[in-house]
Scaffold this motif. Structure first.
Motif, PDB file in Angstrom:
ATOM      1  N   TYR A   1       0.849  -1.189   0.000  1.00  0.00           N
ATOM      2  CA  TYR A   1       0.000   0.000   0.000  1.00  0.00           C
ATOM      3  C   TYR A   1       0.887   1.242   0.000  1.00  0.00           C
ATOM      4  CZ  TYR A   1      -4.073  -2.800   1.388  1.00  0.00           C
ATOM      5  OH  TYR A   1      -5.100  -3.708   1.430  1.00  0.00           O
TER       6      TYR A   1
ATOM      7  N   GLN B   1       0.657   5.270   1.327  1.00  0.00           N
ATOM      8  CA  GLN B   1      -0.150   6.152   2.162  1.00  0.00           C
ATOM      9  C   GLN B   1       0.436   7.556   2.148  1.00  0.00           C
ATOM     10  OE1 GLN B   1      -0.717   5.086   6.328  1.00  0.00           O
ATOM     11  NE2 GLN B   1      -2.688   6.170   6.369  1.00  0.00           N
TER      12      GLN B   1
ATOM     13  N   GLY C   1      -2.216  12.035   6.150  1.00  0.00           N
ATOM     14  CA  GLY C   1      -3.602  12.371   6.424  1.00  0.00           C
ATOM     15  C   GLY C   1      -4.615  11.631   5.581  1.00  0.00           C
ATOM     16  N   LYS C   2      -4.173  10.630   4.811  1.00  0.00           N
ATOM     17  CA  LYS C   2      -5.088   9.869   3.953  1.00  0.00           C
ATOM     18  C   LYS C   2      -5.009   8.391   4.289  1.00  0.00           C
ATOM     19  CE  LYS C   2      -5.630  13.058   0.247  1.00  0.00           C
ATOM     20  NZ  LYS C   2      -6.001  13.218  -1.161  1.00  0.00           N
ATOM     21  N   GLY C   3      -5.967   7.622   3.774  1.00  0.00           N
ATOM     22  CA  GLY C   3      -5.957   6.195   3.981  1.00  0.00           C
ATOM     23  C   GLY C   3      -4.982   5.499   3.050  1.00  0.00           C
ATOM     24  N   PRO C   4      -4.560   4.284   3.398  1.00  0.00           N
ATOM     25  CA  PRO C   4      -3.670   3.523   2.516  1.00  0.00           C
ATOM     26  C   PRO C   4      -4.342   3.245   1.175  1.00  0.00           C
ATOM     27  CG  PRO C   4      -3.691   2.577   4.727  1.00  0.00           C
ATOM     28  CD  PRO C   4      -4.791   3.572   4.671  1.00  0.00           C
TER      29      PRO C   4
ATOM     30  N   PHE D   1      -4.282   0.910  -2.132  1.00  0.00           N
ATOM     31  CA  PHE D   1      -3.818  -0.410  -2.545  1.00  0.00           C
ATOM     32  C   PHE D   1      -2.971  -0.302  -3.814  1.00  0.00           C
ATOM     33  CE2 PHE D   1      -3.583  -4.762  -3.407  1.00  0.00           C
ATOM     34  CZ  PHE D   1      -3.994  -5.003  -4.705  1.00  0.00           C
TER      35      PHE D   1
ATOM     36  N   LEU E   1       3.540   0.873   2.801  1.00  0.00           N
ATOM     37  CA  LEU E   1       3.237  -0.145   3.802  1.00  0.00           C
ATOM     38  C   LEU E   1       3.163  -1.520   3.156  1.00  0.00           C
ATOM     39  CD1 LEU E   1       0.324   1.711   5.650  1.00  0.00           C
ATOM     40  CD2 LEU E   1       2.566   1.250   6.607  1.00  0.00           C
TER      41      LEU E   1
ATOM     42  N   LYS F   1       5.812  -1.503   9.711  1.00  0.00           N
ATOM     43  CA  LYS F   1       5.768  -0.115  10.173  1.00  0.00           C
ATOM     44  C   LYS F   1       5.928   0.894   9.046  1.00  0.00           C
ATOM     45  CE  LYS F   1       7.229  -1.127  14.875  1.00  0.00           C
ATOM     46  NZ  LYS F   1       8.200  -0.885  15.960  1.00  0.00           N
TER      47      LYS F   1
ATOM     48  N   PRO G   1       1.602   1.928  11.912  1.00  0.00           N
ATOM     49  CA  PRO G   1       0.713   1.271  10.952  1.00  0.00           C
ATOM     50  C   PRO G   1      -0.704   1.186  11.501  1.00  0.00           C
ATOM     51  CG  PRO G   1       2.044  -0.360  12.096  1.00  0.00           C
ATOM     52  CD  PRO G   1       2.533   0.982  12.560  1.00  0.00           C
TER      53      PRO G   1
ATOM     54  N   LEU H   1      -9.805   4.599  10.331  1.00  0.00           N
ATOM     55  CA  LEU H   1      -9.926   4.156   8.951  1.00  0.00           C
ATOM     56  C   LEU H   1     -10.961   3.055   8.821  1.00  0.00           C
ATOM     57  CD1 LEU H   1      -6.104   3.904   8.232  1.00  0.00           C
ATOM     58  CD2 LEU H   1      -7.638   5.539   7.161  1.00  0.00           C
TER      59      LEU H   1
ATOM     60  N   GLY I   1     -10.833   3.752   3.126  1.00  0.00           N
ATOM     61  CA  GLY I   1     -11.263   5.126   2.968  1.00  0.00           C
ATOM     62  C   GLY I   1     -10.158   6.063   3.418  1.00  0.00           C
ATOM     63  N   ASN I   2     -10.428   7.367   3.327  1.00  0.00           N
ATOM     64  CA  ASN I   2      -9.425   8.348   3.719  1.00  0.00           C
ATOM     65  C   ASN I   2      -9.476   8.716   5.196  1.00  0.00           C
ATOM     66  OD1 ASN I   2      -7.805   8.737   1.472  1.00  0.00           O
ATOM     67  ND2 ASN I   2      -9.329  10.017   0.480  1.00  0.00           N
TER      68      ASN I   2
END
Lengths: 112, 114
Positions: free
Chosen positions: A36, A38, A41-44, A46, A87, A104, B42, B90, B106-107
């Motif tokens: 992933y 990242q 401030g955002k989600g991972p 894919f 990640l 990590k 993580p 998340l 999602g973000n």
């Protein structure tokens, strides 16, 4: 116990300077290894799934490879927009109930 | 833009407040997840729903209460939180819990507890 170790923790590259990120894993039967990206401030997001040793996947400047003990994310001629935390996660058949075990991360900075 | 939508993006709440985080996906995924992520760490798994039933609770304190009203929606109800609960929350989904398909995240909701 399932474990994932990523190295290095941080990597600084000049634009165009190719390199590799490492993900070493210990798992009771690998069901899948996932990469992933990242951004802060955002989600991972894919990138890739790898299921068996010898498998390779590519997307633009990124190439992921898998052996029985580790995975590499090769970055060819990186650009500043490739800067992010990468990640690695694995899913195994053992005590983690099939859920993702994350490393990590490696924070990549690409300077122009 | 991701295919998993979380609201709100930011939330500030006091320790006596009650609030809810919401997550929605329309990919037909039957497994949905809540993760907590602290800075430079993580994601840590909190809950898993499989076919709208709670499948995994990773020993999360009862001040966090998940709910899955239908296959597209996932909520996380918050009550009497502590400042150390401040984090990025998340939501993720996957085809099913048993499949070897990836999770799509999602973000997140950036939660600050004052």
């Amino acid at each position: 116990e399932d474990q994932v170790t990523q190295s290095p923790e941080a990597l600084r590259l000049q634009e165009g300077e190719s390199s590799s990120l490492n993900c070493s894993y210990t798992v009771s039967g690998l069901r899948g290894l996932f990469w992933y990206r990242q951004d802060p401030g955002k989600g991972p997001e894919f990138l890739f799934t790898l299921y068996s040793a010898g498998e390779e996947k590519e997307k633009e400047r990124l190439k992921a490879t898998l052996t029985k003990k580790e995975s590499f994310l090769h970055i060819t001629a990186p650009k500043p927009e490739d800067s992010a935390t990468y990640l690695c996660a694995v899913r195994g058949y053992g005590g983690s109930q099939g859920n993702l075990i994350f490393g990590k991360g490696t924070k990549l900075s690409v300077k122009p | 833009d991701t295919e998993v939508t979380q609201t709100p993006k930011h939330l500030v709440m006091g320790m006596t407040n009650k609030k809810s985080l919401k997550c929605e996906q329309h990919m037909g995924h039957r497994a949905m997840y809540w993760y907590k992520q602290k800075a430079k760490k993580p994601p840590e798994l909190m809950f898993v729903y499989s076919y709208e039933k709670l499948s995994i609770n990773e020993s999360v304190p009862s001040r966090f209460s998940p709910e899955c009203p239908n296959s597209s929606l996932l909520n996380l109800h918050l009550h009497a939180l502590q400042p150390e609960d401040s984090a990025l929350y998340l939501c993720a989904s996957s085809l099913s819990q048993g499949a070897d398909s990836p999770l799509h995240f999602g973000n997140g909701t950036r939660l600050t507890v004052t």
